[in-house]
Design a protein around this motif. Sequence first.
Motif, mmCIF file in Angstrom:
data_model
loop_
_atom_site.group_PDB
_atom_site.id
_atom_site.type_symbol
_atom_site.label_atom_id
_atom_site.label_comp_id
_atom_site.label_asym_id
_atom_site.label_seq_id
_atom_site.Cartn_x
_atom_site.Cartn_y
_atom_site.Cartn_z
ATOM 1 N N PHE A 278 0.929 -1.388 0.096
ATOM 2 C CA PHE A 278 0.089 -0.001 -0.737
ATOM 3 C C PHE A 278 0.757 1.154 -0.061
ATOM 4 C CE2 PHE A 278 -3.258 2.779 2.232
ATOM 5 C CZ PHE A 278 -4.228 2.665 0.695
ATOM 6 N N TRP B 267 -6.850 10.318 -0.936
ATOM 7 C CA TRP B 267 -6.846 8.914 -0.185
ATOM 8 C C TRP B 267 -7.897 9.995 0.815
ATOM 9 C CZ3 TRP B 267 -1.413 11.387 2.500
ATOM 10 C CH2 TRP B 267 -0.336 10.757 1.240
ATOM 11 N N LEU C 150 -7.678 3.476 -0.231
ATOM 12 C CA LEU C 150 -8.747 3.608 0.281
ATOM 13 C C LEU C 150 -8.576 2.999 1.938
ATOM 14 C CD1 LEU C 150 -10.118 3.040 -2.687
ATOM 15 C CD2 LEU C 150 -12.006 4.117 -1.504
ATOM 16 N N CYS C 151 -8.903 2.695 2.302
ATOM 17 C CA CYS C 151 -8.584 2.156 3.294
ATOM 18 C C CYS C 151 -9.084 2.297 4.900
ATOM 19 C CB CYS C 151 -6.748 2.222 4.303
ATOM 20 S SG CYS C 151 -6.500 1.322 5.620
ATOM 21 N N ILE D 218 -15.004 0.483 1.084
ATOM 22 C CA ILE D 218 -14.507 0.662 0.451
ATOM 23 C C ILE D 218 -14.804 -0.265 -1.290
ATOM 24 C CG2 ILE D 218 -11.572 -0.733 -0.909
ATOM 25 C CD1 ILE D 218 -11.030 -0.293 2.051
ATOM 26 N N GLU D 219 -16.001 -1.216 -0.782
ATOM 27 C CA GLU D 219 -16.655 -2.044 -1.703
ATOM 28 C C GLU D 219 -17.515 -0.770 -2.818
ATOM 29 O OE1 GLU D 219 -19.519 -5.415 -3.317
ATOM 30 O OE2 GLU D 219 -18.568 -5.158 -1.072
ATOM 31 N N THR E 64 -15.323 2.272 -4.166
ATOM 32 C CA THR E 64 -14.416 2.007 -5.298
ATOM 33 C C THR E 64 -14.876 2.043 -7.069
ATOM 34 O OG1 THR E 64 -13.014 0.428 -4.267
ATOM 35 C CG2 THR E 64 -13.559 0.036 -6.501
ATOM 36 N N LEU F 40 -7.536 2.564 -8.202
ATOM 37 C CA LEU F 40 -7.802 2.599 -7.765
ATOM 38 C C LEU F 40 -6.690 1.017 -6.100
ATOM 39 C CD1 LEU F 40 -11.471 2.093 -9.050
ATOM 40 C CD2 LEU F 40 -10.501 4.341 -7.154
ATOM 41 N N HIS F 41 -6.531 1.695 -5.422
ATOM 42 C CA HIS F 41 -5.881 1.408 -4.438
ATOM 43 C C HIS F 41 -5.728 1.022 -3.407
ATOM 44 C CE1 HIS F 41 -2.440 2.303 -7.266
ATOM 45 N NE2 HIS F 41 -2.789 3.233 -7.552
ATOM 46 N N ALA F 42 -6.248 -0.447 -2.621
ATOM 47 C CA ALA F 42 -7.279 -0.170 -1.309
ATOM 48 C C ALA F 42 -6.168 -1.509 -0.259
ATOM 49 C CB ALA F 42 -8.187 -1.181 -1.540
ATOM 50 N N GLU F 43 -6.030 -0.763 0.993
ATOM 51 C CA GLU F 43 -5.635 -1.274 2.172
ATOM 52 C C GLU F 43 -7.098 -2.821 2.537
ATOM 53 O OE1 GLU F 43 -3.510 -3.435 3.395
ATOM 54 O OE2 GLU F 43 -2.160 -2.242 4.140
ATOM 55 N N HIS F 44 -7.208 -3.776 3.069
ATOM 56 C CA HIS F 44 -7.843 -4.397 3.214
ATOM 57 C C HIS F 44 -7.295 -5.090 4.551
ATOM 58 C CE1 HIS F 44 -10.488 -4.747 -0.318
ATOM 59 N NE2 HIS F 44 -8.836 -4.877 -1.321
#
Length: 264
Positions: free
Chosen positions: A136, A147, A232-233, A239-240, A243, A256-260
């Motif tokens: 991330f 962000w 996104l975090c 997030i879903e 996105t 689109l970058h996400a930290e799950h």
Amino acid sequence: MHGWFLDLIIDGSTPLLAIYVTMATIGMTAYAYDELVLRHREPRADYTVHRVERPTPDILDLTLTPTGETALPVTGGQFVYLRAGGWHEHPFSVAGTQADGSVRLTIRALGRGTRRLYADISEGHAATLKGPYGMFDHTLGGPRQIWIAGGIGIAPFLGWLTHPGAAPPRTDLFYCAPTAEDALFLPELTAAAAHRPELRLHPTFSRSHGRLTAERIQAEAGPITPDTHVFLCGPASMIENLTRALHRQGVPRRHLHAEHFAFR
């Protein structure tokens, strides 16, 4: 073993039983390798809990300093495994680093392990960090970024702001929380934004403003262009939903970058 002996479908089909046993063997072998071999080969370092703060009944803010000459090469946005007594390790996002190798972790007590950590840990406590892991990384994006953090999902963004000049030339940070009282790190973010002209802060309180939407993001941050990168975090549902909505607004999926995170 339960499936092997009690599942009637598997018991009645030799091919299915063979597949089941093969999968179970692979899974148990991988778990044994992780626990008995890999656990002792991965990068790790010893730390001491230097600072402990409990700003709310479920938020724990820790700073750990390395006890020896070796410190992990951690950067904001990554995560590490923390072991503080016993054998159990838990992954947490890095909320900041310092020049002396200290690492900051912000933790929400959601499950049994994190609640026990919240109650038991204290200054001077010995700890071990393993890692770092994760990709991330806002440097993968371009000069225009958005962000979006929900609740404790602010941790990696706090880590990014540790280093001077870390934010891209044009960055909008949306910090989402139910109320202003729940936005515990808002003063810290406000102070950072005051010294960084490239960073614009947008506090969003769902109980008074409603949930964050793609339309509101555009209204406050300006038009979303195809070269915009979004990080996104936060909660999985946030997030879903964002996105999908941002993709419909023209943001390519590769931007689109996400930290799950779902560990408790």
